[in-house]
Design a protein around this motif. Structure first.
Motif, mmCIF file in Angstrom:
data_model
loop_
_atom_site.group_PDB
_atom_site.id
_atom_site.type_symbol
_atom_site.label_atom_id
_atom_site.label_comp_id
_atom_site.label_asym_id
_atom_site.label_seq_id
_atom_site.Cartn_x
_atom_site.Cartn_y
_atom_site.Cartn_z
ATOM 1 N N LEU A 62 56.604 55.814 8.160
ATOM 2 C CA LEU A 62 57.291 57.064 8.492
ATOM 3 C C LEU A 62 57.529 57.165 9.996
ATOM 4 C CD1 LEU A 62 55.321 59.506 6.150
ATOM 5 C CD2 LEU A 62 57.441 58.280 5.680
ATOM 6 N N THR A 63 56.541 56.770 10.785
ATOM 7 C CA THR A 63 56.675 56.786 12.234
ATOM 8 C C THR A 63 57.785 55.836 12.679
ATOM 9 O OG1 THR A 63 54.331 57.283 12.452
ATOM 10 C CG2 THR A 63 55.433 56.417 14.411
ATOM 11 N N LEU A 64 57.844 54.657 12.078
ATOM 12 C CA LEU A 64 58.872 53.675 12.438
ATOM 13 C C LEU A 64 60.279 54.167 12.089
ATOM 14 C CD1 LEU A 64 56.978 50.425 11.386
ATOM 15 C CD2 LEU A 64 57.576 51.125 13.724
ATOM 16 N N VAL A 65 60.424 54.847 10.966
ATOM 17 C CA VAL A 65 61.738 55.409 10.594
ATOM 18 C C VAL A 65 62.138 56.470 11.616
ATOM 19 C CG1 VAL A 65 62.991 56.763 8.863
ATOM 20 C CG2 VAL A 65 61.533 54.866 8.140
ATOM 21 N N ASP A 66 61.201 57.333 12.004
ATOM 22 C CA ASP A 66 61.490 58.355 13.026
ATOM 23 C C ASP A 66 61.839 57.725 14.366
ATOM 24 O OD1 ASP A 66 61.540 60.813 11.836
ATOM 25 O OD2 ASP A 66 59.528 61.414 12.466
#
Length: 164
Positions: A62-66
Protein backbone atom coordinates in the motif's frame (compact mmCIF):
# COMPACT_ATOMS: atom_id res chain seq x y z
CA UNK A 1 -3.30 -22.51 -18.40
CA UNK A 2 -0.97 -23.63 -15.67
CA UNK A 3 -1.71 -25.11 -12.27
CA UNK A 4 -1.44 -23.00 -9.17
CA UNK A 5 1.49 -23.89 -6.92
CA UNK A 6 2.70 -22.83 -3.47
CA UNK A 7 4.37 -19.69 -4.86
CA UNK A 8 1.17 -18.76 -6.65
CA UNK A 9 -0.86 -19.24 -3.49
CA UNK A 10 1.59 -17.02 -1.54
CA UNK A 11 1.20 -14.30 -4.18
CA UNK A 12 -2.61 -14.61 -4.07
CA UNK A 13 -2.62 -14.34 -0.28
CA UNK A 14 -0.27 -11.33 -0.27
CA UNK A 15 -2.32 -9.44 -2.86
CA UNK A 16 -5.61 -10.36 -1.18
CA UNK A 17 -4.36 -9.03 2.18
CA UNK A 18 -3.13 -5.82 0.55
CA UNK A 19 -6.53 -5.29 -1.08
CA UNK A 20 -8.32 -6.00 2.19
CA UNK A 21 -6.03 -3.67 4.17
CA UNK A 22 -6.59 -0.88 1.63
CA UNK A 23 -10.07 -0.36 3.07
CA UNK A 24 -8.65 1.00 6.32
CA UNK A 25 -5.29 2.36 5.16
CA UNK A 26 -6.09 4.13 1.87
CA UNK A 27 -8.21 7.26 1.55
CA UNK A 28 -9.36 6.70 -2.05
CA UNK A 29 -12.29 4.60 -3.19
CA UNK A 30 -11.78 0.89 -3.68
CA UNK A 31 -12.01 1.18 -7.47
CA UNK A 32 -9.37 3.92 -7.61
CA UNK A 33 -7.05 1.88 -5.41
CA UNK A 34 -7.54 -1.25 -7.54
CA UNK A 35 -6.90 0.63 -10.81
CA UNK A 36 -3.73 2.18 -9.42
CA UNK A 37 -2.53 -1.09 -7.97
CA UNK A 38 -3.17 -3.16 -11.11
CA UNK A 39 -1.09 -0.73 -13.19
CA UNK A 40 1.64 -0.20 -10.59
CA UNK A 41 5.28 -1.22 -10.45
CA UNK A 42 4.60 -3.44 -7.43
CA UNK A 43 1.95 -5.33 -9.44
CA UNK A 44 4.64 -6.01 -12.06
CA UNK A 45 6.81 -7.49 -9.30
CA UNK A 46 3.93 -9.76 -8.33
CA UNK A 47 3.47 -10.66 -12.02
CA UNK A 48 7.09 -11.73 -12.46
CA UNK A 49 7.20 -13.24 -8.95
CA UNK A 50 10.33 -11.29 -8.01
CA UNK A 51 8.48 -10.08 -4.92
CA UNK A 52 8.93 -13.58 -3.48
CA UNK A 53 12.63 -12.81 -3.05
CA UNK A 54 11.82 -9.94 -0.70
CA UNK A 55 10.24 -9.52 2.70
CA UNK A 56 7.45 -7.18 1.56
CA UNK A 57 4.24 -7.36 3.55
CA UNK A 58 0.71 -6.33 2.52
CA UNK A 59 0.92 -2.89 4.16
CA UNK A 60 4.25 -2.24 2.42
CA UNK A 61 2.47 -2.74 -0.90
CA UNK A 62 0.00 0.00 0.00
CA UNK A 63 2.86 2.37 0.83
CA UNK A 64 4.54 1.61 -2.51
CA UNK A 65 1.32 2.31 -4.45
CA UNK A 66 0.98 5.66 -2.62
CA UNK A 67 4.62 6.51 -3.32
CA UNK A 68 4.18 5.76 -7.03
CA UNK A 69 0.92 7.63 -7.58
CA UNK A 70 0.70 10.00 -4.63
CA UNK A 71 -1.89 9.82 -1.87
CA UNK A 72 -5.43 10.75 -2.87
CA UNK A 73 -8.85 10.85 -1.33
CA UNK A 74 -10.64 10.69 -4.68
CA UNK A 75 -13.84 8.69 -4.66
CA UNK A 76 -15.89 7.55 -1.72
CA UNK A 77 -17.24 4.06 -2.47
CA UNK A 78 -15.45 1.50 -0.32
CA UNK A 79 -16.04 -2.19 -0.85
CA UNK A 80 -16.29 -4.53 2.13
CA UNK A 81 -13.21 -6.23 3.55
CA UNK A 82 -14.43 -9.61 2.26
CA UNK A 83 -15.10 -8.26 -1.24
CA UNK A 84 -11.67 -6.67 -1.44
CA UNK A 85 -9.92 -9.79 -0.18
CA UNK A 86 -11.72 -11.94 -2.77
CA UNK A 87 -11.16 -9.47 -5.62
CA UNK A 88 -7.43 -9.26 -4.84
CA UNK A 89 -7.18 -13.04 -4.65
CA UNK A 90 -9.09 -13.60 -7.91
CA UNK A 91 -7.05 -11.00 -9.82
CA UNK A 92 -3.74 -12.61 -8.77
CA UNK A 93 -4.99 -16.16 -9.31
CA UNK A 94 -6.20 -15.18 -12.80
CA UNK A 95 -2.88 -13.54 -13.61
CA UNK A 96 -0.90 -16.51 -12.33
CA UNK A 97 -2.71 -19.41 -13.99
CA UNK A 98 -3.11 -17.71 -17.36
CA UNK A 99 0.33 -16.03 -17.24
CA UNK A 100 -1.16 -12.58 -17.87
CA UNK A 101 0.01 -9.27 -16.46
CA UNK A 102 -2.07 -7.48 -13.87
CA UNK A 103 -2.98 -4.78 -16.37
CA UNK A 104 -4.12 -7.40 -18.91
CA UNK A 105 -6.36 -9.04 -16.31
CA UNK A 106 -7.68 -5.61 -15.28
CA UNK A 107 -8.67 -4.94 -18.90
CA UNK A 108 -10.60 -8.23 -19.03
CA UNK A 109 -12.62 -7.65 -15.88
CA UNK A 110 -13.10 -4.43 -13.94
CA UNK A 111 -13.55 -4.22 -10.16
CA UNK A 112 -17.21 -3.21 -10.33
CA UNK A 113 -17.99 -6.34 -12.34
CA UNK A 114 -16.04 -8.55 -9.93
CA UNK A 115 -17.85 -6.99 -7.00
CA UNK A 116 -21.14 -7.93 -8.63
CA UNK A 117 -19.94 -11.53 -8.88
CA UNK A 118 -18.74 -11.75 -5.28
CA UNK A 119 -21.91 -13.22 -3.78
CA UNK A 120 -22.53 -15.93 -6.37
CA UNK A 121 -18.86 -16.84 -6.96
CA UNK A 122 -16.92 -16.28 -3.71
CA UNK A 123 -17.50 -19.83 -2.47
CA UNK A 124 -16.27 -21.41 -5.71
CA UNK A 125 -12.79 -22.62 -6.39
CA UNK A 126 -10.98 -19.59 -7.92
CA UNK A 127 -10.22 -21.45 -11.16
CA UNK A 128 -13.92 -22.30 -11.61
CA UNK A 129 -14.95 -18.72 -10.92
CA UNK A 130 -12.45 -17.45 -13.50
CA UNK A 131 -13.61 -19.99 -16.09
CA UNK A 132 -17.21 -18.86 -15.61
CA UNK A 133 -16.23 -15.22 -15.92
CA UNK A 134 -14.39 -15.90 -19.17
CA UNK A 135 -17.20 -18.09 -20.48
CA UNK A 136 -19.78 -15.35 -19.79
CA UNK A 137 -17.61 -12.92 -21.73
CA UNK A 138 -17.23 -15.35 -24.63
CA UNK A 139 -13.49 -15.54 -24.01
CA UNK A 140 -11.69 -18.83 -24.03
CA UNK A 141 -8.06 -18.66 -23.07
CA UNK A 142 -7.80 -22.44 -22.83
CA UNK A 143 -6.68 -23.73 -26.27
CA UNK A 144 -8.73 -26.91 -26.16
CA UNK A 145 -11.93 -25.05 -25.34
CA UNK A 146 -11.24 -22.47 -28.03
CA UNK A 147 -10.62 -25.18 -30.65
CA UNK A 148 -13.85 -26.91 -29.67
CA UNK A 149 -15.76 -23.60 -29.97
CA UNK A 150 -14.27 -22.93 -33.41
CA UNK A 151 -15.09 -26.47 -34.54
CA UNK A 152 -18.74 -26.01 -33.49
CA UNK A 153 -18.91 -22.77 -35.50
CA UNK A 154 -17.37 -24.54 -38.51
CA UNK A 155 -19.97 -27.34 -38.25
CA UNK A 156 -22.84 -24.83 -38.14
CA UNK A 157 -21.50 -23.01 -41.21
CA UNK A 158 -21.03 -26.29 -43.06
CA UNK A 159 -24.55 -27.45 -42.20
CA UNK A 160 -26.10 -24.17 -43.30
CA UNK A 161 -24.33 -24.43 -46.68
CA UNK A 162 -25.65 -27.98 -47.17
CA UNK A 163 -29.21 -26.79 -46.53
CA UNK A 164 -29.03 -24.29 -49.41
Amino acid sequence: MKKINSDGLLLCELQAKAFENSIDKMESSSEIFIRRFMKSKIAKRLDNQSILDSNIQANDILTLVDEEYGATDYGSVKYTHNEMYWIGYIYRYFSFIYDLSSSQVYKIIKPKELRGLFLPYHTMDPSQAIERILEAKGMFIDEETELQRQYEIFKRIRMSKKDK
